[in-house]
Scaffold this motif. Structure first.
Motif, mmCIF file in Angstrom:
data_model
loop_
_atom_site.group_PDB
_atom_site.id
_atom_site.type_symbol
_atom_site.label_atom_id
_atom_site.label_comp_id
_atom_site.label_asym_id
_atom_site.label_seq_id
_atom_site.Cartn_x
_atom_site.Cartn_y
_atom_site.Cartn_z
ATOM 1 N N VAL A 1 -42.957 33.219 39.681
ATOM 2 C CA VAL A 1 -41.629 33.672 40.101
ATOM 3 C C VAL A 1 -40.723 32.477 40.387
ATOM 4 N N PHE A 2 -41.264 31.438 41.016
ATOM 5 C CA PHE A 2 -40.479 30.242 41.308
ATOM 6 C C PHE A 2 -39.954 29.603 40.030
ATOM 7 N N ALA A 3 -40.822 29.474 39.032
ATOM 8 C CA ALA A 3 -40.396 28.864 37.769
ATOM 9 C C ALA A 3 -39.313 29.704 37.096
ATOM 10 N N ILE A 4 -39.477 31.021 37.106
ATOM 11 C CA ILE A 4 -38.493 31.910 36.490
ATOM 12 C C ILE A 4 -37.148 31.810 37.217
ATOM 13 N N ALA A 5 -37.193 31.825 38.556
ATOM 14 C CA ALA A 5 -35.954 31.767 39.335
ATOM 15 C C ALA A 5 -35.282 30.411 39.199
ATOM 16 N N PHE A 6 -36.058 29.343 39.266
ATOM 17 C CA PHE A 6 -35.470 28.005 39.209
ATOM 18 C C PHE A 6 -34.878 27.728 37.829
ATOM 19 N N PRO B 1 -42.034 43.747 30.649
ATOM 20 C CA PRO B 1 -43.362 44.324 30.934
ATOM 21 C C PRO B 1 -44.470 43.281 30.995
ATOM 22 N N SER B 2 -44.387 42.244 30.161
ATOM 23 C CA SER B 2 -45.450 41.240 30.152
ATOM 24 C C SER B 2 -45.512 40.481 31.469
ATOM 25 N N ILE B 3 -44.346 40.115 32.014
ATOM 26 C CA ILE B 3 -44.323 39.399 33.291
ATOM 27 C C ILE B 3 -44.740 40.326 34.425
ATOM 28 N N LEU B 4 -44.268 41.561 34.396
ATOM 29 C CA LEU B 4 -44.664 42.529 35.415
ATOM 30 C C LEU B 4 -46.168 42.783 35.379
ATOM 31 N N ALA B 5 -46.749 42.772 34.162
ATOM 32 C CA ALA B 5 -48.194 42.964 34.048
ATOM 33 C C ALA B 5 -48.947 41.804 34.679
ATOM 34 N N LEU B 6 -48.476 40.566 34.433
ATOM 35 C CA LEU B 6 -49.133 39.405 35.030
ATOM 36 C C LEU B 6 -49.078 39.469 36.550
ATOM 37 N N TRP C 1 -63.079 43.626 35.588
ATOM 38 C CA TRP C 1 -61.752 43.122 35.954
ATOM 39 C C TRP C 1 -61.635 41.612 35.761
ATOM 40 N N ARG C 2 -62.752 40.920 35.723
ATOM 41 C CA ARG C 2 -62.725 39.457 35.670
ATOM 42 C C ARG C 2 -61.986 38.906 34.443
ATOM 43 N N PRO C 3 -62.232 39.431 33.235
ATOM 44 C CA PRO C 3 -61.494 38.875 32.085
ATOM 45 C C PRO C 3 -59.986 39.029 32.230
ATOM 46 N N ALA C 4 -59.540 40.201 32.712
ATOM 47 C CA ALA C 4 -58.101 40.412 32.893
ATOM 48 C C ALA C 4 -57.545 39.462 33.940
ATOM 49 N N HIS C 5 -58.294 39.276 35.014
ATOM 50 C CA HIS C 5 -57.817 38.394 36.071
ATOM 51 C C HIS C 5 -57.767 36.941 35.619
ATOM 52 N N GLY C 6 -58.826 36.482 34.951
ATOM 53 C CA GLY C 6 -58.836 35.102 34.473
ATOM 54 C C GLY C 6 -57.729 34.839 33.462
ATOM 55 N N THR C 7 -57.501 35.804 32.577
ATOM 56 C CA THR C 7 -56.431 35.661 31.580
ATOM 57 C C THR C 7 -55.067 35.628 32.250
ATOM 58 N N ALA C 8 -54.849 36.508 33.238
ATOM 59 C CA ALA C 8 -53.564 36.554 33.929
ATOM 60 C C ALA C 8 -53.306 35.265 34.706
ATOM 61 N N THR C 9 -54.346 34.730 35.335
ATOM 62 C CA THR C 9 -54.187 33.488 36.092
ATOM 63 C C THR C 9 -53.748 32.346 35.184
ATOM 64 N N LEU C 10 -54.418 32.237 34.042
ATOM 65 C CA LEU C 10 -54.070 31.168 33.101
ATOM 66 C C LEU C 10 -52.706 31.420 32.468
ATOM 67 N N ALA C 11 -52.427 32.677 32.085
ATOM 68 C CA ALA C 11 -51.157 32.984 31.425
ATOM 69 C C ALA C 11 -49.977 32.768 32.367
ATOM 70 N N SER C 12 -50.113 33.134 33.634
ATOM 71 C CA SER C 12 -49.029 32.941 34.597
ATOM 72 C C SER C 12 -48.666 31.458 34.700
ATOM 73 N N THR C 13 -49.682 30.621 34.774
ATOM 74 C CA THR C 13 -49.420 29.190 34.923
ATOM 75 C C THR C 13 -48.885 28.592 33.635
ATOM 76 N N LEU C 14 -49.339 29.092 32.501
ATOM 77 C CA LEU C 14 -48.811 28.613 31.215
ATOM 78 C C LEU C 14 -47.326 28.925 31.087
ATOM 79 N N VAL C 15 -46.935 30.153 31.443
ATOM 80 C CA VAL C 15 -45.526 30.534 31.353
ATOM 81 C C VAL C 15 -44.686 29.675 32.291
ATOM 82 N N ALA C 16 -45.163 29.491 33.539
ATOM 83 C CA ALA C 16 -44.414 28.686 34.503
ATOM 84 C C ALA C 16 -44.274 27.245 34.023
ATOM 85 N N SER C 17 -45.371 26.675 33.539
ATOM 86 C CA SER C 17 -45.319 25.298 33.052
ATOM 87 C C SER C 17 -44.396 25.173 31.848
#
Length: 236
Positions: free
Chosen positions: A84-89, A99-104, A142-158
């Protein structure tokens, strides 16, 4: 769960103190969404680092499970807030309606109650090995979804910070480039977390990565007042 080494415990303590100080710094600039998100990111990092540090001092099994769960929740808050910080900044608030960001963000939000509520029954069955290996006890499905979301969130922010480093005016460019470099630290921690399926000790890297990243970001934009001026100008 094995005890952390003495230097790692000290490092986690330093990360907790640093994150708490940055939480106060960002909270004083909470008039913008970027300031609010950075405060949440640092607060989550502080909680996770402190819980990990406390879990290494010989507490009872039930307390160690609670601390591990609190640390996990802190990492979830920190990871979601970083996005959220990266998106706002970056001035891309429209992304928060995709939907993709809301899903993450939804994966991070759902993971918190799952971690807090599940796995306590193993303490009564005496399965010490299972508790030590995985105190958070997320459902296996749930682990695969969580691990993917964690990595994807940081990739988008970076990625957002990398784009900003190219697009911002020349006056800000060198500082934002430092922020883009700082964004790689949570990315490295998230990659280690995903590679180890979310188990210890990889998750310990996430609060440390966010603490170091937050410190570098604050050092990069404090002199120019970027947290105050740039997001506020875009909001207006």
């Amino acid at each position: 769960m094995t005890d952390v080494t003495h230097p790692q415990t000290i490092g986690l303590g330093i990360a907790a103190v640093t994150s708490q100080a940055l939480t106060v710094y960002a909270w004083r600039r909470r008039d913008t969404l970027a300031g609010q998100a950075l405060a949440a990111m640092m607060a989550g990092s502080a909680l996770a680092a402190l819980a990990h540090a406390l879990s290494s001092v010989g507490v009872p099994p039930a307390m160690r499970v609670l601390l591990a769960k609190l640390a996990f929740c802190g990492c979830e808050v920190s990871s979601g807030a970083f996005l959220v910080f990266a998106i706002a900044f970056a001035g891309r608030r429209s992304l928060l309606r995709r939907p993709s960001i809301l899903a993450l963000l939804g994966v991070h939000a759902i993971s918190i109650p799952l971690a807090l509520l599940l796995g306590w029954s193993r303490l009564t069955t005496g399965d010490v090995a299972a508790v030590a290996a995985d105190p958070v006890a997320l459902p296996a499905g749930w682990r695969p979804a969580h691990g993917t979301a964690t990595l994807a969130s940081t990739l988008v922010a970076s990625g957002l910070f990398a784009v900003m480093a190219i697009q911002v005016p020349a006056h800000y460019r060198s500082r934002v480039r430092w922020m883009a470099v700082a964004a790689l630290l949570p990315l490295a921690a998230s990659m280690a977390y995903a590679a180890h399926a979310g188990h210890e000790p990889a998750i310990r890297l996430i609060p440390a990565g966010h603490a170091a990243s937050g410190l570098l970001m604050v050092l990069a934009f404090h002199g120019l007042g970027l947290l105050d001026a740039l997001p506020l100008a875009r909001d207006l």
